[in-house]
Design a protein around this motif. Sequence first.
Motif, mmCIF file in Angstrom:
data_model
loop_
_atom_site.group_PDB
_atom_site.id
_atom_site.type_symbol
_atom_site.label_atom_id
_atom_site.label_comp_id
_atom_site.label_asym_id
_atom_site.label_seq_id
_atom_site.Cartn_x
_atom_site.Cartn_y
_atom_site.Cartn_z
ATOM 1 N N ARG A 1 0.820 -1.128 0.120
ATOM 2 C CA ARG A 1 -0.073 0.031 -0.084
ATOM 3 C C ARG A 1 0.751 1.257 -0.151
ATOM 4 O O ARG A 1 0.610 2.054 -0.635
ATOM 5 N N ARG A 2 1.770 1.411 0.878
ATOM 6 C CA ARG A 2 2.685 2.530 1.140
ATOM 7 C C ARG A 2 3.294 2.903 -0.402
ATOM 8 O O ARG A 2 3.486 4.050 -0.818
ATOM 9 N N HIS B 1 1.009 4.097 -3.175
ATOM 10 C CA HIS B 1 0.550 5.764 -3.242
ATOM 11 C C HIS B 1 1.957 6.482 -2.956
ATOM 12 O O HIS B 1 1.829 7.684 -3.769
ATOM 13 N N TRP B 2 3.051 6.082 -2.677
ATOM 14 C CA TRP B 2 4.286 7.148 -2.957
ATOM 15 C C TRP B 2 4.620 6.974 -4.356
ATOM 16 O O TRP B 2 5.047 8.130 -4.954
ATOM 17 N N ILE C 1 -5.056 9.343 0.678
ATOM 18 C CA ILE C 1 -4.216 8.389 1.718
ATOM 19 C C ILE C 1 -4.963 8.256 2.692
ATOM 20 O O ILE C 1 -5.068 7.385 3.650
#
Length: 689
Positions: free
Chosen positions: A31-32, A35-36, A106
């Motif tokens: 997930r991180r 989005h990054w 986010i």
Amino acid sequence: MTRMQLLYLVVPLAPLVGAIVAGLFGWAIGRRAAHWITILLMIVSTLAAGAVFLDVLDGNTWNGAVYTWLASGNVRFEIGFLIDRLSATMMLVVTFVSLMVHIYTIGYMADDPGYQRFFSYISLFTFSMLMLVSANNFLQLFFGWEAVGLVSYLLIGFWFTRPTAIYASLKAFLVNRVGDFGFLLGIALVLMYFGTLHYEPVFATAKTLAGNTIEIIPGAAWSLMTVICLLLFVGAMGKSAQFPLHVWLPDSMEGPTPISALIHAATMVTAGIFMVARMSPLFELSDTALSVVMVVGAITAFFMALIATVVYDIKRVIAYSTLSQLGYMTVALGASAYSVGIFHLVTHAFFKAVLFLGAGSVIIALHHEQDMRRMGGLRKYLPITYVTMLIGALANAGLPPFAGFFSKDTIIEAVHASQVPGAGFAYLATLFGVLVGGFYSFRLIFYTFHGRERFNDPHHPDVKELEAERAAAAKLEAAHDDHGHDKQLHDDHVHNDHGHAPHESPAVVTVPLILLAIPSVCAGWVIGTFLYGNYFGDSIYFSPQHPVMEELAQHFHGVVPMILHGLTALPFWFALAGLAAAWYLYIARPELPRVLRRRAGVLVTILTEKYGFDRFNDWFFAGGARLVGGGLWKGGDVAVIDGVIVNGSARAVGWVAAVIRYLQSGYIYHYAFAMIIGMLVLLTMIFIG
């Protein structure tokens, strides 16, 4: 390839790369990382769009092909970019708003299992919109046009386990197909008569074909330009949700709130406005087309605003506001004030994104409650959300010195100056639309953030009314659920936790709100340069027969004089009257709206039923399709295929077998008798012959 040409590619391709990575490899990177990667690539795209914008301001434009997709005779189907002030402005607005939505996502989608998929979709949507606004030919325009429609279908139906989301996404897809059919016919006529799909030669030779006619019905000659423009505008009616193809947009609120901001603020719904402005060299050759554009926009601006005054769902109030504001933009296009329409598009992108994202912040705080009847008194719990949404409401209502004032007032002045048939009706519709806009904007603010707290008060009359409606809806849904499935009417209602006080959203939600609220205040202050400083240059064409912009320029003397004059003009007092009415009904006399709603009777019913369009469409189009389908099933499948071909052939075989089996009895004397009879017949034929 020069450095700037490389940046032209970077703007749309960076979000595409992010969409591919998050979509195909999101399960692996987590997930991180999803989005990054998408947000960093959106930052790259936004910075590249900013560099392109500054370069275009220096006078550097570009019109060229990237590659040829197909060649057929003398016609080349190419992917190419037209980078001028119109496209550069759109690219900057789209990338900035999209970046804010990415960051906001986010916080809003933190617990959603489709997290990576959502980031992939919104990046892909941004890529599609950027390809649309940067196109230099009708082929790429149509590609971007269809791509945003496809991705919007995926985004509106993102929560695909929810029946209402599936219905809304299908509705949006089908209604847009109606508009796109007209759009495609318009493009086909362009190719047929101009022999090319590139903007430049089409616009350059349009005047030479202005006198040509076409017979759609034998014996009835229509102006070629009128037919082309009306067909293209049918596409704009679908994408920009103009009457009567507006019905999909309110239902699209079934998608997550970030999508409401992305689709309905600066991207998909403004595609039609951008397209008509880009096609100004064609529309300026047909007063009939301009008149249709203006009247359709005026109907949308006023009558959709009225519905926003009776809706309780906070997102749907803003959705009907969007319909009304899109109507204002369309009216400006019909008045030949294309640059004013684009100016309102830009200012609207900021303050409408604030309103949608602010509504999402409220929904988060109330554990996914969307009905304003369960809100009230939230300003002390959500101070940042309150202030930013108040700014958005002031801009939406068109009060000075906020951004919406400059663009909306200029639209009204442009319509007043227009001589196109229908301008009088459009002027009254837009003027009274300001009154309604002021009312529904502050009805939302006062009902949500002021007054008595209703989110923890099950005995409040509004809450009782809401719960009775939901109980009736649940009972109706259960009655229609033939398979006994546990259908969920509205996911945004099911997790209310009324034991906890609301609290302000995290920084990933509030920072985008603040960054979007700033231009919601001051974006209109560039009106002098944007409208009267030849900002668009050759990007937009104004015919000498429609000197509306020249008349507006004569009466413009600067930002401060416009504000001072606005304080004495009718639109300001109409907006103020709407604000005052909302204050009286929802602050001073909060019990009065329920009384008025009961006494208004049929008028409220008409508005709550949305003028009956949904019922008519469900009865006529959906019901008609079901009726035709049922007829084909019973008449074609059951009667012809099963009854005649399948069962009929089986019965025929059975009858033949029943007859033949008498000749295949197995007794020798039967066969001997048959041989004797056969010999007699044969001998008789020989002797007779």
